[in-house]
Design a protein around this motif. Structure first.
Motif, PDB file in Angstrom:
ATOM      1  N   PHE A   9       0.809  -1.217   0.000  1.00  0.00           N
ATOM      2  CA  PHE A   9       0.000   0.000   0.000  1.00  0.00           C
ATOM      3  C   PHE A   9       0.846   1.273   0.000  1.00  0.00           C
ATOM      4  O   PHE A   9       0.320   2.353   0.266  1.00  0.00           O
ATOM      5  CB  PHE A   9      -0.920   0.013   1.229  1.00  0.00           C
ATOM      6  N   ARG A  10       2.144   1.164  -0.298  1.00  0.00           N
ATOM      7  CA  ARG A  10       3.021   2.329  -0.196  1.00  0.00           C
ATOM      8  C   ARG A  10       2.555   3.469  -1.094  1.00  0.00           C
ATOM      9  O   ARG A  10       2.584   4.644  -0.691  1.00  0.00           O
ATOM     10  CB  ARG A  10       4.454   1.951  -0.534  1.00  0.00           C
ATOM     11  N   GLU A  11       2.112   3.143  -2.318  1.00  0.00           N
ATOM     12  CA  GLU A  11       1.639   4.193  -3.231  1.00  0.00           C
ATOM     13  C   GLU A  11       0.486   4.972  -2.597  1.00  0.00           C
ATOM     14  O   GLU A  11       0.411   6.200  -2.721  1.00  0.00           O
ATOM     15  CB  GLU A  11       1.180   3.567  -4.559  1.00  0.00           C
ATOM     16  N   LEU A  12      -0.394   4.258  -1.904  1.00  0.00           N
ATOM     17  CA  LEU A  12      -1.541   4.904  -1.277  1.00  0.00           C
ATOM     18  C   LEU A  12      -1.129   5.712  -0.049  1.00  0.00           C
ATOM     19  O   LEU A  12      -1.537   6.866   0.117  1.00  0.00           O
ATOM     20  CB  LEU A  12      -2.576   3.850  -0.888  1.00  0.00           C
ATOM     21  N   THR A  13      -0.321   5.122   0.815  1.00  0.00           N
ATOM     22  CA  THR A  13       0.075   5.830   2.038  1.00  0.00           C
ATOM     23  C   THR A  13       0.970   7.032   1.731  1.00  0.00           C
ATOM     24  O   THR A  13       0.883   8.061   2.407  1.00  0.00           O
ATOM     25  CB  THR A  13       0.782   4.877   3.013  1.00  0.00           C
ATOM     26  N   ASP A  14       1.825   6.905   0.704  1.00  0.00           N
ATOM     27  CA  ASP A  14       2.647   8.048   0.304  1.00  0.00           C
ATOM     28  C   ASP A  14       1.780   9.205  -0.194  1.00  0.00           C
ATOM     29  O   ASP A  14       2.171  10.377  -0.097  1.00  0.00           O
ATOM     30  CB  ASP A  14       3.635   7.644  -0.790  1.00  0.00           C
ATOM     31  N   ALA A  15       0.597   8.858  -0.739  1.00  0.00           N
ATOM     32  CA  ALA A  15      -0.314   9.893  -1.247  1.00  0.00           C
ATOM     33  C   ALA A  15      -1.195  10.467  -0.146  1.00  0.00           C
ATOM     34  O   ALA A  15      -1.991  11.383  -0.399  1.00  0.00           O
ATOM     35  CB  ALA A  15      -1.180   9.311  -2.353  1.00  0.00           C
ATOM     36  N   GLY A  16      -1.060   9.936   1.094  1.00  0.00           N
ATOM     37  CA  GLY A  16      -1.844  10.452   2.209  1.00  0.00           C
ATOM     38  C   GLY A  16      -2.978   9.551   2.652  1.00  0.00           C
ATOM     39  O   GLY A  16      -3.711   9.898   3.597  1.00  0.00           O
ATOM     40  N   GLY A  17      -3.157   8.424   1.994  1.00  0.00           N
ATOM     41  CA  GLY A  17      -4.189   7.480   2.409  1.00  0.00           C
ATOM     42  C   GLY A  17      -3.787   6.733   3.669  1.00  0.00           C
ATOM     43  O   GLY A  17      -2.613   6.699   4.053  1.00  0.00           O
ATOM     44  N   GLU A  18      -4.766   6.125   4.325  1.00  0.00           N
ATOM     45  CA  GLU A  18      -4.521   5.381   5.557  1.00  0.00           C
ATOM     46  C   GLU A  18      -4.924   3.920   5.366  1.00  0.00           C
ATOM     47  O   GLU A  18      -5.902   3.619   4.693  1.00  0.00           O
ATOM     48  CB  GLU A  18      -5.320   5.977   6.714  1.00  0.00           C
ATOM     49  N   VAL A  19      -4.170   3.021   6.010  1.00  0.00           N
ATOM     50  CA  VAL A  19      -4.423   1.584   5.922  1.00  0.00           C
ATOM     51  C   VAL A  19      -4.313   0.986   7.316  1.00  0.00           C
ATOM     52  O   VAL A  19      -3.416   1.344   8.094  1.00  0.00           O
ATOM     53  CB  VAL A  19      -3.420   0.880   4.979  1.00  0.00           C
ATOM     54  N   ALA A  20      -5.228   0.092   7.654  1.00  0.00           N
ATOM     55  CA  ALA A  20      -5.187  -0.596   8.945  1.00  0.00           C
ATOM     56  C   ALA A  20      -5.608  -2.048   8.736  1.00  0.00           C
ATOM     57  O   ALA A  20      -6.260  -2.392   7.737  1.00  0.00           O
ATOM     58  CB  ALA A  20      -6.097   0.082   9.959  1.00  0.00           C
ATOM     59  N   PHE A  21      -5.210  -2.901   9.704  1.00  0.00           N
ATOM     60  CA  PHE A  21      -5.554  -4.322   9.630  1.00  0.00           C
ATOM     61  C   PHE A  21      -6.208  -4.767  10.927  1.00  0.00           C
ATOM     62  O   PHE A  21      -5.780  -4.383  12.019  1.00  0.00           O
ATOM     63  CB  PHE A  21      -4.313  -5.170   9.347  1.00  0.00           C
ATOM     64  N   PHE A  22      -7.217  -5.590  10.780  1.00  0.00           N
ATOM     65  CA  PHE A  22      -8.011  -6.056  11.904  1.00  0.00           C
ATOM     66  C   PHE A  22      -7.314  -7.213  12.609  1.00  0.00           C
ATOM     67  O   PHE A  22      -6.931  -8.190  11.969  1.00  0.00           O
ATOM     68  CB  PHE A  22      -9.384  -6.506  11.383  1.00  0.00           C
ATOM     69  N   PHE A  23      -7.151  -7.113  13.963  1.00  0.00           N
ATOM     70  CA  PHE A  23      -6.516  -8.145  14.781  1.00  0.00           C
ATOM     71  C   PHE A  23      -5.161  -8.558  14.206  1.00  0.00           C
ATOM     72  O   PHE A  23      -4.910  -9.737  13.940  1.00  0.00           O
ATOM     73  CB  PHE A  23      -7.421  -9.368  14.907  1.00  0.00           C
ATOM     74  N   ARG A  24      -4.309  -7.609  14.021  1.00  0.00           N
ATOM     75  CA  ARG A  24      -2.988  -7.904  13.452  1.00  0.00           C
ATOM     76  C   ARG A  24      -2.098  -8.547  14.504  1.00  0.00           C
ATOM     77  O   ARG A  24      -2.110  -8.153  15.670  1.00  0.00           O
ATOM     78  CB  ARG A  24      -2.342  -6.624  12.947  1.00  0.00           C
ATOM     79  N   SER A  25      -1.306  -9.525  14.085  1.00  0.00           N
ATOM     80  CA  SER A  25      -0.392 -10.202  14.984  1.00  0.00           C
ATOM     81  C   SER A  25       0.860  -9.360  15.185  1.00  0.00           C
ATOM     82  O   SER A  25       1.254  -8.567  14.326  1.00  0.00           O
ATOM     83  CB  SER A  25      -0.005 -11.572  14.407  1.00  0.00           C
ATOM     84  N   LYS A  26       1.484  -9.546  16.323  1.00  0.00           N
ATOM     85  CA  LYS A  26       2.750  -8.867  16.588  1.00  0.00           C
ATOM     86  C   LYS A  26       3.880  -9.438  15.738  1.00  0.00           C
ATOM     87  O   LYS A  26       4.915  -8.813  15.559  1.00  0.00           O
ATOM     88  CB  LYS A  26       3.124  -8.994  18.069  1.00  0.00           C
ATOM     89  N   TYR A  27       3.645 -10.653  15.228  1.00  0.00           N
ATOM     90  CA  TYR A  27       4.693 -11.346  14.477  1.00  0.00           C
ATOM     91  C   TYR A  27       4.319 -11.369  13.010  1.00  0.00           C
ATOM     92  O   TYR A  27       3.249 -11.842  12.628  1.00  0.00           O
ATOM     93  CB  TYR A  27       4.886 -12.766  14.999  1.00  0.00           C
ATOM     94  N   LEU A  28       5.178 -10.865  12.149  1.00  0.00           N
ATOM     95  CA  LEU A  28       4.915 -10.753  10.731  1.00  0.00           C
ATOM     96  C   LEU A  28       4.586 -12.115  10.126  1.00  0.00           C
ATOM     97  O   LEU A  28       5.304 -13.091  10.311  1.00  0.00           O
ATOM     98  CB  LEU A  28       6.134 -10.154  10.008  1.00  0.00           C
ATOM     99  N   HIS A  29       3.458 -12.175   9.394  1.00  0.00           N
ATOM    100  CA  HIS A  29       3.013 -13.372   8.668  1.00  0.00           C
ATOM    101  C   HIS A  29       2.709 -14.552   9.581  1.00  0.00           C
ATOM    102  O   HIS A  29       2.567 -15.681   9.122  1.00  0.00           O
ATOM    103  CB  HIS A  29       4.029 -13.802   7.596  1.00  0.00           C
ATOM    104  N   ILE A  30       2.650 -14.334  10.896  1.00  0.00           N
ATOM    105  CA  ILE A  30       2.276 -15.422  11.804  1.00  0.00           C
ATOM    106  C   ILE A  30       1.094 -14.933  12.636  1.00  0.00           C
ATOM    107  O   ILE A  30       1.227 -13.991  13.409  1.00  0.00           O
ATOM    108  CB  ILE A  30       3.435 -15.823  12.733  1.00  0.00           C
ATOM    109  N   ASN A  31      -0.053 -15.550  12.431  1.00  0.00           N
ATOM    110  CA  ASN A  31      -1.240 -15.126  13.162  1.00  0.00           C
ATOM    111  C   ASN A  31      -2.047 -16.357  13.517  1.00  0.00           C
ATOM    112  O   ASN A  31      -2.619 -17.006  12.654  1.00  0.00           O
ATOM    113  CB  ASN A  31      -2.080 -14.156  12.324  1.00  0.00           C
TER     114      ASN A  31
END
Length: 487
Positions: A199-221
């Motif tokens: 989502f870098r193109e979007l966030t660099d343009a000022g957009g916001e992104v969030a994830f529901f119940f995100r794990s503290k560990y990348l790719h492990i949930n």
């Protein structure tokens, strides 16, 4: 390094001891802390004690729970306003006049129940379009995004790392650069395959992104339960989308399952405000934000008479299983027909009894499911219930032209529901879902016609097929059904 046999034996014994102790703790939690339903509790305890290692792993993935408290809390003032709106509409419903010839009047008690149970405000000024093809649905979404002037809110369970998703992100980034407020909410498990910079193109343009119940560990949930399964979009508070399509090339029919048959709605009218409230509550929780109920987010609708719509949400944060209760009410109001499309069918006892009673009372009950599984375990468990319903006269159809992912029910061509909730226990109680319930207008009869047209691409399952199924199929059904109450 080679350890002495005594050391390896001691290590093995210690590991087994840890698992046994953990299983005992889990069992105590199931019975005395989580207070699961008796049938589910008994099944979990049995699995934990008779299949120690397998049960231990299953519980880590599927057994985790959160207390039945409301994890989404409106600010005190917003909560007061919401309660006032609900109380006012309850009074209005008591005096709501429906002409005797309008059969939608039969559903007033159901509307009141969903209002009290879920805060599902009714509106009758909605224009609704139905999409059953991914290309048409995403063309409509991209057109709405292109025309946005103030804000764009998207909430999807799955966003893939593919051409369609990148096309949508680019369109969102373009609007963000124009000054439009863009917010995208995905589910951490459903979007787990996205690269970190997707989502870098979007966030660099000022957009916001969030994830529901995100794990503290990348790719492990490990939180398989309590996922945000909703698929909604709101543009400028005037146009809303709700239904079964996630975002990805497979929903255009370009995946391994081939043609993708789904159902989604585009709504213009006051029902969009209910979608907006749902997004705010989800976003504020996931993004740790505090979006307020400003007037800009709820522009007045045109006030024309149209479809009568309620947006109903359910999940472990809600008081009751509102969407399931809506399904039960629809079945209970049926006089002629109940036609259901769902990719996953693992009902609880109340749904099974309601469908049996309807069919045995002479109501034309039909259920359409895929002919091929995307989740084999769920597929075989579902068929074990479908065979049982056939004994009561329920018609069962398998969709043969690709994969059917639609989550719809239409009753008598008068009332209907379209959304993200499957006809299974996970959607009823464990996932966060959102459905549109419609009571008049041209959408219910159109959905009935769509179902009838889909039958041309189906095989009707017969008792003879049931009797002649292979032993391996019987075993898959029995084993899958045994564990269907906890997975």
């Amino acid at each position: 390094m080679i350890f002495p046999q005594s050391v390896t034996e001691m290590f093995g014994f210690s590991l087994v001891s840890i698992i046994v102790v953990a299983n005992v703790i889990f069992a105590i939690s199931v019975v005395f802390v989580e207070r699961k339903k008796p049938s589910a509790a008994l099944l979990w305890v049995s699995v934990l004690f008779f299949l120690p290692v397998f049960g231990f792993l299953l519980y880590l993935v599927f057994g985790q729970t959160i207390y039945k408290e409301r994890i989404f809390r409106l600010k005190e003032e917003d909560d007061r306003i919401a309660k006032e709106v609900i109380a006012r509409q309850e009074q209005e419903l008591e005096h709501f006049h429906v002409p005797p010839e309008d059969k939608a009047g039969d559903y007033l008690k159901m509307i009141a129940m969903l209002l009290r149970n879920d805060g599902a405000v009714m509106s009758n000024d909605n224009m609704v379009e139905v999409y059953t093809d991914g290309n048409a649905k995403f063309d409509a979404l991209l057109e709405a995004i292109s025309g946005a002037e103030d804000f764009i809110h998207l909430e999807y369970y799955i966003i893939r790392n593919d051409a369609l998703s990148r096309k949508i992100v680019t369109a969102l980034a373009r609007k963000a650069r124009e000054g439009v407020a863009v917010r995208v909410l995905g589910d951490a498990v459903g979007c787990h395959s996205l690269p970190k910079d997707f989502f870098r193109e979007l966030t660099d343009a000022g957009g916001e992104v969030a994830f529901f119940f995100r794990s503290k560990y990348l790719h492990i949930n490990m939180r398989v339960n309590y996922r945000n399964h909703r698929k909604i979009a709101i543009i400028d508070g005037k146009t809303g989308f709700i239904g079964g399509f996630n975002i990805g090339d497979e929903y255009l029919g370009k995946g391994p399952l081939g043609n993708w048959r789904d159902t989604h709605l585009k709504i213009t009218g006051s029902a969009v405000h209910s979608l907006q409230v749902r997004f705010f509550m989800d976003w504020n929780h996931a993004a740790q934000a505090d979006l307020g109920f400003e007037e800009r987010y709820f522009p007045p609708a045109e006030g024309r008479e149209g479809a009568l719509v309620q947006i109903v949400s359910s999940g472990p944060d809600s008081r009751g299983e509102a969407i399931k209760k809506g399904y039960l009410s629809l079945i209970g109001n049926a006089r002629e027909s109940v036609w259901i499309q769902t990719p996953y069918f693992i009902p609880d006892a109340s749904i099974m009894d309601a469908l049996k009673m309807a069919a045995e009372s002479g109501v034309d009950v039909r259920i359409m499911v895929p002919c091929k599984p995307d989740h084999p375990f769920v597929y075989w468990a579902g068929f074990s219930y479908l065979w049982e319903l056939m004994d009561s006269g329920v018609g069962v159809y398998t969709y043969d032209n690709g994969f059917i992912h639609a989550k719809t029910v239409v009753v008598d061509g008068i009332a209907a529901s379209v959304g993200s909730a499957n006809w299974d226990i996970r959607s009823f109680a464990l996932n966060f879902e959102a459905n549109a319930f419609l009571y008049k207008g041209d959408v219910p009869p159109r959905l009935k016609k769509i179902f009838a047209d889909d039958i041309a691409s189906c095989t009707k399952v017969t008792p003879k097929m049931y009797a002649n199924r292979a032993f391996t199929v019987r075993f898959k059904e029995s084993f899958s059904r045994l564990l269907s109450g906890i997975l």
